[in-house]
Scaffold this motif. Sequence first.
Motif, PDB file in Angstrom:
ATOM      1  N   SER A   1     -99.768 -25.791 -24.482  1.00 58.56           N
ATOM      2  CA  SER A   1     -98.363 -25.435 -24.268  1.00 58.56           C
ATOM      3  C   SER A   1     -98.130 -25.053 -22.814  1.00 58.56           C
ATOM      4  CB  SER A   1     -97.959 -24.266 -25.170  1.00 58.56           C
ATOM      5  OG  SER A   1     -98.033 -24.637 -26.525  1.00 58.56           O
ATOM      6  N   VAL A   2     -96.940 -25.372 -22.331  1.00 61.08           N
ATOM      7  CA  VAL A   2     -96.574 -25.035 -20.960  1.00 61.08           C
ATOM      8  C   VAL A   2     -95.069 -24.828 -20.881  1.00 61.08           C
ATOM      9  CG1 VAL A   2     -96.196 -27.419 -20.184  1.00 61.08           C
ATOM     10  CG2 VAL A   2     -96.958 -25.686 -18.548  1.00 61.08           C
ATOM     11  N   SER A   3     -94.641 -23.959 -19.984  1.00 66.22           N
ATOM     12  CA  SER A   3     -93.217 -23.759 -19.710  1.00 66.22           C
ATOM     13  C   SER A   3     -92.876 -24.458 -18.401  1.00 66.22           C
ATOM     14  CB  SER A   3     -92.883 -22.270 -19.605  1.00 66.22           C
ATOM     15  OG  SER A   3     -93.032 -21.642 -20.866  1.00 66.22           O
ATOM     16  N   THR A   4     -91.762 -25.177 -18.405  1.00 66.67           N
ATOM     17  CA  THR A   4     -91.358 -25.914 -17.215  1.00 66.67           C
ATOM     18  C   THR A   4     -89.842 -25.965 -17.111  1.00 66.67           C
ATOM     19  OG1 THR A   4     -91.496 -28.050 -16.061  1.00 66.67           O
ATOM     20  CG2 THR A   4     -91.477 -28.116 -18.464  1.00 66.67           C
ATOM     21  N   ARG A   5     -89.344 -26.079 -15.875  1.00 70.48           N
ATOM     22  CA  ARG A   5     -87.901 -26.131 -15.636  1.00 70.48           C
ATOM     23  C   ARG A   5     -87.429 -27.532 -15.266  1.00 70.48           C
ATOM     24  NH1 ARG A   5     -85.930 -20.862 -12.114  1.00 70.48           N
ATOM     25  NH2 ARG A   5     -85.426 -19.513 -13.871  1.00 70.48           N
ATOM     26  N   GLY A   6     -88.170 -28.531 -15.701  1.00 71.16           N
ATOM     27  CA  GLY A   6     -87.759 -29.878 -15.347  1.00 71.16           C
ATOM     28  C   GLY A   6     -88.085 -30.886 -16.424  1.00 71.16           C
ATOM     29  N   PHE A   7     -87.134 -31.783 -16.682  1.00 71.31           N
ATOM     30  CA  PHE A   7     -87.401 -32.919 -17.555  1.00 71.31           C
ATOM     31  C   PHE A   7     -88.300 -33.914 -16.828  1.00 71.31           C
ATOM     32  CE2 PHE A   7     -83.200 -32.320 -20.021  1.00 71.31           C
ATOM     33  CZ  PHE A   7     -83.862 -31.693 -21.071  1.00 71.31           C
ATOM     34  N   GLY A   8     -88.907 -34.812 -17.604  1.00 70.15           N
ATOM     35  CA  GLY A   8     -89.732 -35.836 -16.985  1.00 70.15           C
ATOM     36  C   GLY A   8     -90.706 -36.446 -17.963  1.00 70.15           C
ATOM     37  N   ARG A   9     -91.808 -36.962 -17.435  1.00 69.93           N
ATOM     38  CA  ARG A   9     -92.856 -37.586 -18.242  1.00 69.93           C
ATOM     39  C   ARG A   9     -94.088 -36.696 -18.211  1.00 69.93           C
ATOM     40  NH1 ARG A   9     -93.039 -43.247 -15.237  1.00 69.93           N
ATOM     41  NH2 ARG A   9     -92.751 -41.822 -13.474  1.00 69.93           N
ATOM     42  N   PHE A  10     -94.630 -36.429 -19.401  1.00 69.38           N
ATOM     43  CA  PHE A  10     -95.727 -35.469 -19.518  1.00 69.38           C
ATOM     44  C   PHE A  10     -96.871 -36.065 -20.329  1.00 69.38           C
ATOM     45  CE2 PHE A  10     -91.736 -33.211 -19.088  1.00 69.38           C
ATOM     46  CZ  PHE A  10     -92.003 -32.304 -18.078  1.00 69.38           C
ATOM     47  N   THR A  11     -98.080 -35.689 -19.962  1.00 70.91           N
ATOM     48  CA  THR A  11     -99.275 -36.104 -20.692  1.00 70.91           C
ATOM     49  C   THR A  11    -100.339 -35.030 -20.511  1.00 70.91           C
ATOM     50  OG1 THR A  11    -100.826 -37.930 -21.039  1.00 70.91           O
ATOM     51  CG2 THR A  11    -100.246 -37.418 -18.752  1.00 70.91           C
ATOM     52  N   LEU A  12    -101.563 -35.326 -20.926  1.00 75.00           N
ATOM     53  CA  LEU A  12    -102.680 -34.394 -20.740  1.00 75.00           C
ATOM     54  C   LEU A  12    -103.610 -34.924 -19.656  1.00 75.00           C
ATOM     55  CD1 LEU A  12    -103.620 -33.495 -24.436  1.00 75.00           C
ATOM     56  CD2 LEU A  12    -102.140 -32.238 -22.862  1.00 75.00           C
ATOM     57  N   ALA A  13    -104.231 -34.015 -18.944  1.00 72.26           N
ATOM     58  CA  ALA A  13    -105.213 -34.376 -17.925  1.00 72.26           C
ATOM     59  C   ALA A  13    -106.365 -33.383 -17.970  1.00 72.26           C
ATOM     60  CB  ALA A  13    -104.570 -34.382 -16.539  1.00 72.26           C
ATOM     61  N   VAL A  14    -107.488 -33.797 -17.445  1.00 74.78           N
ATOM     62  CA  VAL A  14    -108.682 -32.956 -17.397  1.00 74.78           C
ATOM     63  C   VAL A  14    -109.030 -32.685 -15.938  1.00 74.78           C
ATOM     64  CG1 VAL A  14    -111.136 -32.791 -17.954  1.00 74.78           C
ATOM     65  CG2 VAL A  14    -109.556 -33.855 -19.574  1.00 74.78           C
ATOM     66  N   ASP A  15    -109.259 -31.424 -15.612  1.00 74.61           N
ATOM     67  CA  ASP A  15    -109.658 -31.055 -14.256  1.00 74.61           C
ATOM     68  C   ASP A  15    -111.027 -30.383 -14.314  1.00 74.61           C
ATOM     69  OD1 ASP A  15    -109.972 -30.276 -11.657  1.00 74.61           O
ATOM     70  OD2 ASP A  15    -108.231 -28.934 -11.589  1.00 74.61           O
ATOM     71  N   THR A  16    -112.047 -31.110 -13.894  1.00 71.32           N
ATOM     72  CA  THR A  16    -113.415 -30.559 -13.867  1.00 71.32           C
ATOM     73  C   THR A  16    -113.961 -30.489 -12.446  1.00 71.32           C
ATOM     74  OG1 THR A  16    -114.349 -32.770 -14.219  1.00 71.32           O
ATOM     75  CG2 THR A  16    -113.936 -31.426 -16.181  1.00 71.32           C
ATOM     76  N   ILE A  17    -113.111 -30.773 -11.467  1.00 70.05           N
ATOM     77  CA  ILE A  17    -113.561 -30.800 -10.077  1.00 70.05           C
ATOM     78  C   ILE A  17    -113.267 -29.460  -9.415  1.00 70.05           C
ATOM     79  CG2 ILE A  17    -113.315 -31.949  -7.847  1.00 70.05           C
ATOM     80  CD1 ILE A  17    -112.430 -34.448  -9.369  1.00 70.05           C
ATOM     81  N   ALA A  18    -114.287 -28.836  -8.895  1.00 67.08           N
ATOM     82  CA  ALA A  18    -114.160 -27.530  -8.250  1.00 67.08           C
ATOM     83  C   ALA A  18    -113.522 -27.674  -6.866  1.00 67.08           C
ATOM     84  CB  ALA A  18    -115.521 -26.868  -8.133  1.00 67.08           C
ATOM     85  N   PRO A  19    -112.913 -26.616  -6.355  1.00 67.35           N
ATOM     86  CA  PRO A  19    -112.306 -26.665  -5.020  1.00 67.35           C
ATOM     87  C   PRO A  19    -113.354 -26.936  -3.936  1.00 67.35           C
ATOM     88  CG  PRO A  19    -111.566 -24.725  -6.240  1.00 67.35           C
ATOM     89  CD  PRO A  19    -112.683 -25.324  -7.025  1.00 67.35           C
ATOM     90  N   SER A  20    -112.890 -27.485  -2.825  1.00 64.45           N
ATOM     91  CA  SER A  20    -113.782 -27.713  -1.683  1.00 64.45           C
ATOM     92  C   SER A  20    -113.644 -26.582  -0.677  1.00 64.45           C
ATOM     93  CB  SER A  20    -113.456 -29.050  -1.012  1.00 64.45           C
ATOM     94  OG  SER A  20    -112.136 -29.042  -0.504  1.00 64.45           O
ATOM     95  N   ILE A  21    -114.739 -26.289   0.015  1.00 63.39           N
ATOM     96  CA  ILE A  21    -114.784 -25.220   1.023  1.00 63.39           C
ATOM     97  C   ILE A  21    -115.538 -25.747   2.241  1.00 63.39           C
ATOM     98  CG2 ILE A  21    -115.501 -22.860   1.547  1.00 63.39           C
ATOM     99  CD1 ILE A  21    -115.702 -22.398  -1.513  1.00 63.39           C
ATOM    100  N   LYS A  22    -114.946 -25.625   3.408  1.00 67.30           N
ATOM    101  CA  LYS A  22    -115.679 -26.022   4.606  1.00 67.30           C
ATOM    102  C   LYS A  22    -115.183 -25.230   5.814  1.00 67.30           C
ATOM    103  CE  LYS A  22    -112.676 -30.020   5.568  1.00 67.30           C
ATOM    104  NZ  LYS A  22    -112.644 -31.504   5.780  1.00 67.30           N
ATOM    105  N   LEU A  23    -116.087 -25.051   6.782  1.00 63.47           N
ATOM    106  CA  LEU A  23    -115.695 -24.388   8.018  1.00 63.47           C
ATOM    107  C   LEU A  23    -114.785 -25.296   8.823  1.00 63.47           C
ATOM    108  CD1 LEU A  23    -119.046 -22.762   9.220  1.00 63.47           C
ATOM    109  CD2 LEU A  23    -117.005 -21.558   8.446  1.00 63.47           C
ATOM    110  N   ARG A  24    -113.830 -24.700   9.519  1.00 64.25           N
ATOM    111  CA  ARG A  24    -112.914 -25.470  10.370  1.00 64.25           C
ATOM    112  C   ARG A  24    -113.273 -25.249  11.834  1.00 64.25           C
ATOM    113  NH1 ARG A  24    -108.027 -24.590  13.172  1.00 64.25           N
ATOM    114  NH2 ARG A  24    -106.695 -26.462  13.245  1.00 64.25           N
ATOM    115  N   LYS A  25    -113.527 -26.366  12.513  1.00 63.24           N
ATOM    116  CA  LYS A  25    -113.812 -26.341  13.952  1.00 63.24           C
ATOM    117  C   LYS A  25    -114.871 -25.291  14.298  1.00 63.24           C
ATOM    118  CE  LYS A  25    -109.273 -28.109  15.393  1.00 63.24           C
ATOM    119  NZ  LYS A  25    -108.067 -27.876  16.224  1.00 63.24           N
ATOM    120  N   ALA A  26    -115.972 -25.335  13.588  1.00 61.56           N
ATOM    121  CA  ALA A  26    -117.057 -24.384  13.832  1.00 61.56           C
ATOM    122  C   ALA A  26    -117.712 -24.655  15.184  1.00 61.56           C
ATOM    123  CB  ALA A  26    -118.089 -24.483  12.720  1.00 61.56           C
ATOM    124  N   PRO A  27    -118.066 -23.624  15.944  1.00 56.88           N
ATOM    125  CA  PRO A  27    -118.755 -23.830  17.223  1.00 56.88           C
ATOM    126  C   PRO A  27    -120.201 -24.265  16.990  1.00 56.88           C
ATOM    127  CG  PRO A  27    -118.610 -21.506  16.718  1.00 56.88           C
ATOM    128  CD  PRO A  27    -117.830 -22.213  15.657  1.00 56.88           C
TER     129      PRO A  27
END
Length: 570
Positions: free
Chosen positions: A462-488
Amino acid sequence: MKQFALLLVWVLAVQQIIVAQKTDTERFVKPMKIKPSVSGSFGELRSNHFHSGLDLTTNRKTGYRIYASDKGYVSRIKVSPYGYGKAIYIDHDGGYTTVYAHLERYSERIDSLIRAKQYEQKSFAIELFFKSGEIDIERGEVIGYSGNSGSSGGPHLHYEVRDKASQKPMNPLFFRDDIMDDVRPQVQGMKLYCLSDDATIGGKRKDHYSSTVFYDRAFHPKGSTIFKAHGKIGVGVQVLDYLSDSWRKCGISTIDLYVNDSLVYAFKIDKFSFAETRYINSHIDYAEKVKSGKVIQKSFVDPNNRLSLYKTKNAYCADIKPGDKKIFKYVIEDFSKNRSVLAFTINGEAPPTQAKAKDNSLISVKYNETFAIDTLGLQLEISAKTFYTDINMLIHKEEREGMIAPVYIIGDKHIPLHRSMTISLPIPDSLLKYDDKLLVAGISSNSKTYSVGGKLKDDRLSVSTRGFGRFTLAVDTIAPSIKLRKAPENNHYGGRQTIQLIINDTFSGIKSYECLIDDQWALFEYDAKNYRLTGTFKHMPFLSKGKHNLKVMVEDNAGNKSIKEFNFIK
């Protein structure tokens, strides 16, 4: 002597009236000492809201001093990766609150206090409230420096003046006279609407848009200024404003509509409540904006539009009959009283010979009634007054190649929702194994999926949303990425003032993050729009010179976690 006393009383009374009638343009110190350039005006039409302040550009740079408008005290400070970013609220005598948003940083005495609270709560995002006497502010005191924090689209200061008691924003131009505007509002177009089943425009059961041209000191519909129509007809106008020497699109102040010289509709925006600002989606032609990008302000009021900005009591629409002649005249002004006029005529035409066909595939929903349905495996709950008027809604289910679950088409994206509806989708047996990695996904017009969210309950999501549209199910098993920016080189930060990282999640989005240096919590500011974490070394009082370990932990909204460690030298 008696006559002199009466004269003195009269003079003093006149002086008091003059003072009372003066604007407050001299009351407040200007928040910046650079030449003002407005990139967004008060009341300007924005996505889902009226703009609540004045956007002042800062020459594409950050770091300009921000000055307190008047003597007072800091009543609130909010720091967020979103919205206003770093913002400060100051209460003043006389019943006003001023707001300064998207700051780069606060003044040192305020910054050090906020930083101490951030370390105490172990959170960059923070909201604090203060009372008089805790952080007193002098008139013209430097309270911070301009920036680009939060959801800002470029360096600028967002400046507000609010009524202190109600916290309703009001036009900051009431309090300054240094922003020149000698340009009349620009009427770009107009639109006629069929509002009844028997309504026609030019013999067609179809709304009609017309661009406009300027001549004879007024705007006119391009082509003909005379339209033929029948039934209940609404009108709307597409208009924006410019300030002197600027091509930045701004908003207008008033719209008055006259029909046969009688005022039938009046709109004025000089103060509003944040609680009502989403009614902008009823004030404008939302469908036209979604379809073409044109922003048309309707001059008829939907039954569930509760904006307080309309100065006429009745929700006007023209009832056109054969033989009628109605002369319409718009009078539109900006805050500086520059005026534009748009005039046209509607003559009555014969009614249609056939009744309008009804589409039986659509579900009728009353705006003032709750609605619930369980169909095609979908459960849908909509509270009363979610819509601005009665609607006809489509619900359809289809299988699509490449999707792991059925796609549900719910409603029409051209219809706005004022409140959230609750969607509950069934979970196929093949997806139950993913458990908390399941999300409700929306499908964009280019067939890309995006996360809407969702909570698992039994075998449904279940989800609450303020917009009509097209909806389905998805799976997210990918973890966030982390990296240093412009490291010396060799991660040697001896010559650097900050250490920066990029954190990103490809689907459900970042939920939380935490940074530890040598196992101690460290303040890292989160710039969500640029996916950037910034740790400022001087704001880490425990940090000494030498070798250190940085541990970064990031979690997304599907519960996927990433942990990375970096060794660096300071």
